[in-house]
Design a protein around this motif. Structure first.
Motif, PDB file in Angstrom:
ATOM      1  N   ALA A 158     -21.753  -6.077   7.548  1.00  0.00           N
ATOM      2  CA  ALA A 158     -21.728  -7.526   7.321  1.00  0.00           C
ATOM      3  C   ALA A 158     -21.689  -8.305   8.634  1.00  0.00           C
ATOM      4  O   ALA A 158     -20.981  -7.939   9.573  1.00  0.00           O
ATOM      5  N   ARG A 159     -22.455  -9.390   8.669  1.00  0.00           N
ATOM      6  CA  ARG A 159     -22.424 -10.339   9.780  1.00  0.00           C
ATOM      7  C   ARG A 159     -21.972 -11.688   9.227  1.00  0.00           C
ATOM      8  O   ARG A 159     -22.542 -12.180   8.252  1.00  0.00           O
ATOM      9  N   ILE A 160     -20.979 -12.269   9.861  1.00  0.00           N
ATOM     10  CA  ILE A 160     -20.395 -13.502   9.344  1.00  0.00           C
ATOM     11  C   ILE A 160     -21.445 -14.603   9.228  1.00  0.00           C
ATOM     12  O   ILE A 160     -21.472 -15.355   8.243  1.00  0.00           O
ATOM     13  N   LYS A 161     -22.337 -14.700  10.201  1.00  0.00           N
ATOM     14  CA  LYS A 161     -23.370 -15.735  10.173  1.00  0.00           C
ATOM     15  C   LYS A 161     -24.272 -15.583   8.956  1.00  0.00           C
ATOM     16  O   LYS A 161     -24.649 -16.576   8.314  1.00  0.00           O
ATOM     17  N   GLU A 162     -24.616 -14.336   8.602  1.00  0.00           N
ATOM     18  CA  GLU A 162     -25.482 -14.089   7.450  1.00  0.00           C
ATOM     19  C   GLU A 162     -24.761 -14.393   6.144  1.00  0.00           C
ATOM     20  O   GLU A 162     -25.355 -14.928   5.197  1.00  0.00           O
ATOM     21  N   VAL A 163     -23.478 -14.048   6.066  1.00  0.00           N
ATOM     22  CA  VAL A 163     -22.697 -14.357   4.864  1.00  0.00           C
ATOM     23  C   VAL A 163     -22.612 -15.867   4.675  1.00  0.00           C
ATOM     24  O   VAL A 163     -22.763 -16.384   3.562  1.00  0.00           O
ATOM     25  N   ALA A 164     -22.390 -16.587   5.779  1.00  0.00           N
ATOM     26  CA  ALA A 164     -22.324 -18.048   5.715  1.00  0.00           C
ATOM     27  C   ALA A 164     -23.632 -18.624   5.185  1.00  0.00           C
ATOM     28  O   ALA A 164     -23.637 -19.526   4.333  1.00  0.00           O
ATOM     29  N   ALA A 165     -24.766 -18.092   5.671  1.00  0.00           N
ATOM     30  CA  ALA A 165     -26.072 -18.588   5.238  1.00  0.00           C
ATOM     31  C   ALA A 165     -26.302 -18.325   3.754  1.00  0.00           C
ATOM     32  O   ALA A 165     -26.877 -19.163   3.046  1.00  0.00           O
ATOM     33  N   GLU A 166     -25.850 -17.168   3.267  1.00  0.00           N
ATOM     34  CA  GLU A 166     -26.018 -16.839   1.850  1.00  0.00           C
ATOM     35  C   GLU A 166     -25.269 -17.811   0.955  1.00  0.00           C
ATOM     36  O   GLU A 166     -25.606 -17.978  -0.216  1.00  0.00           O
ATOM     37  N   LEU A 167     -24.249 -18.456   1.506  1.00  0.00           N
ATOM     38  CA  LEU A 167     -23.464 -19.417   0.739  1.00  0.00           C
ATOM     39  C   LEU A 167     -23.848 -20.862   1.058  1.00  0.00           C
ATOM     40  O   LEU A 167     -23.167 -21.793   0.634  1.00  0.00           O
ATOM     41  N   GLY A 168     -24.929 -21.034   1.810  1.00  0.00           N
ATOM     42  CA  GLY A 168     -25.440 -22.373   2.063  1.00  0.00           C
ATOM     43  C   GLY A 168     -24.831 -23.092   3.244  1.00  0.00           C
ATOM     44  O   GLY A 168     -25.015 -24.306   3.398  1.00  0.00           O
ATOM     45  N   PHE A 169     -24.116 -22.371   4.107  1.00  0.00           N
ATOM     46  CA  PHE A 169     -23.513 -22.991   5.287  1.00  0.00           C
ATOM     47  C   PHE A 169     -24.477 -22.873   6.467  1.00  0.00           C
ATOM     48  O   PHE A 169     -24.760 -21.770   6.934  1.00  0.00           O
ATOM     49  N   ALA A 170     -24.970 -24.010   6.953  1.00  0.00           N
ATOM     50  CA  ALA A 170     -25.845 -24.000   8.119  1.00  0.00           C
ATOM     51  C   ALA A 170     -25.041 -23.841   9.403  1.00  0.00           C
ATOM     52  O   ALA A 170     -25.535 -23.323  10.403  1.00  0.00           O
ATOM     53  N   ASP A 171     -23.791 -24.276   9.371  1.00  0.00           N
ATOM     54  CA  ASP A 171     -22.906 -24.216  10.539  1.00  0.00           C
ATOM     55  C   ASP A 171     -21.826 -23.170  10.272  1.00  0.00           C
ATOM     56  O   ASP A 171     -21.029 -23.308   9.337  1.00  0.00           O
ATOM     57  N   ILE A 172     -21.784 -22.122  11.083  1.00  0.00           N
ATOM     58  CA  ILE A 172     -20.825 -21.039  10.860  1.00  0.00           C
ATOM     59  C   ILE A 172     -19.383 -21.514  11.000  1.00  0.00           C
ATOM     60  O   ILE A 172     -18.474 -20.982  10.352  1.00  0.00           O
ATOM     61  N   SER A 173     -19.141 -22.535  11.816  1.00  0.00           N
ATOM     62  CA  SER A 173     -17.776 -23.043  11.978  1.00  0.00           C
ATOM     63  C   SER A 173     -17.281 -23.688  10.683  1.00  0.00           C
ATOM     64  O   SER A 173     -16.096 -23.599  10.346  1.00  0.00           O
ATOM     65  N   ASN A 174     -18.192 -24.331   9.945  1.00  0.00           N
ATOM     66  CA  ASN A 174     -17.811 -24.906   8.650  1.00  0.00           C
ATOM     67  C   ASN A 174     -17.449 -23.803   7.660  1.00  0.00           C
ATOM     68  O   ASN A 174     -16.522 -23.948   6.852  1.00  0.00           O
ATOM     69  N   PHE A 175     -18.205 -22.705   7.718  1.00  0.00           N
ATOM     70  CA  PHE A 175     -17.895 -21.567   6.851  1.00  0.00           C
ATOM     71  C   PHE A 175     -16.525 -20.994   7.193  1.00  0.00           C
ATOM     72  O   PHE A 175     -15.736 -20.692   6.290  1.00  0.00           O
TER      73      PHE A 175
END
Length: 275
Positions: A238-255
């Protein structure tokens, strides 16, 4: 209702590894730990409860602090069991501490579950959602899980936790739940649109949800998203950036802020803990 086995393992951890598992966790599943060596503590808001060797610690599915002291040796079984309405089969509100000798079958059934998992899964992650299993393996997991749940239900009833089937839910509530379950996780949910889809005003829908499960539609959808995030972060690659994108977060800090606010721990720390 289809219960799901999430993980089952028997583990031995050093002092350092046990301490690294201390975490604040907002859990929506049922867990039970049999302590064989060391100790475990849970504080669910009702005060700390500590278990030592020969004791079961059973925390409720809610926000809690948990910590471990090693060298630690324990058996852990975690599963999800909810009615179609979203209500928990075992509506616990506080942590239970039980003597293992008072319920010997619970350990027997727990070991059956642990053995079934250990014989079928290479534990790159002890969270079963991170593994692909065959249909026959899934059936094997369901068989041992049902045996465990039968024993667990008996223990819960002896402790005063009802496992009776709830009254039939309002059809409009069930339809709203179906829509929420089908809604894409990377898209925002409009409660106004959801209410209109089932023929209610927003206020009527929110009142209906409070009556049925004492929760709002938005919180139900957020729980579904956080469950996906937890599953995705448990994958070994798992990569945090990819998980964030799968949930619709364009900004990883918001995720990171969203996950930490709901889960009680940052994504990186959670991924390290669950693996």
């Amino acid at each position: 209702m289809t219960p799901r086995l999430l993980w089952a393992s028997e583990r031995k951890l050093s002092v350092e590894s046990a301490q690294s598992m201390s975490i604040t966790l907002d859990s929506d599943e049922n867990s039970a730990w049999l302590i064989l060596g060391g100790s475990a503590m849970v504080d669910d808001g009702n005060g700390p409860v500590t278990a030592g060797p020969g004791e079961w610690l059973i925390p409720p599915p809610k926000l809690r602090q948990q910590s471990f002291q090693g060298p630690l040796h324990f058996i852990s079984v975690t599963f999800s069991a909810k009615w179609d309405s979203g209500q928990h089969l075992f509506p616990m509100n506080k942590t239970m501490l039980l003597e293992a000798g008072d319920c010997p079958r619970l350990e027997i059934e727990a070991r059956r579950v642990v053995d079934a998992v250990a014989s079928r899964v290479t534990m790159k992650s002890w969270y079963l959602g991170a593994h692909e299993v065959s249909f026959r393996d899934w059936l094997a997991f369901q068989e041992v899980l049902l045996g465990w749940m039968d024993c667990f239900a008996q223990v819960m009833e002896e402790q005063g936790v009802s496992t009776t089937i709830p009254d039939a839910a309002d059809a409009r509530f069930l339809e709203a739940q179906r829509i929420l379950n089908d809604h894409n996780l990377d898209e925002k949910i409009s409660v106004d649109d959801l209410a209109a889809a089932v023929g209610l005003s927003r206020r009527q829908l929110e009142r209906l949800y409070q009556m049925e499960i004492n929760c709002s539609p938005r919180v139900v959808f957020e729980k579904r998203r956080i469950q996906f995030a937890r599953w995705a972060l448990s994958r070994p690659d798992a990569r945090i950036k990819e998980v964030a994108a799968e949930l619709g977060f364009a900004d990883i800090s918001n995720f990171r802020r969203w996950f930490t606010r709901i889960q009680g721990v940052a994504p990186k720390a959670f991924a390290k803990w669950v693996r």
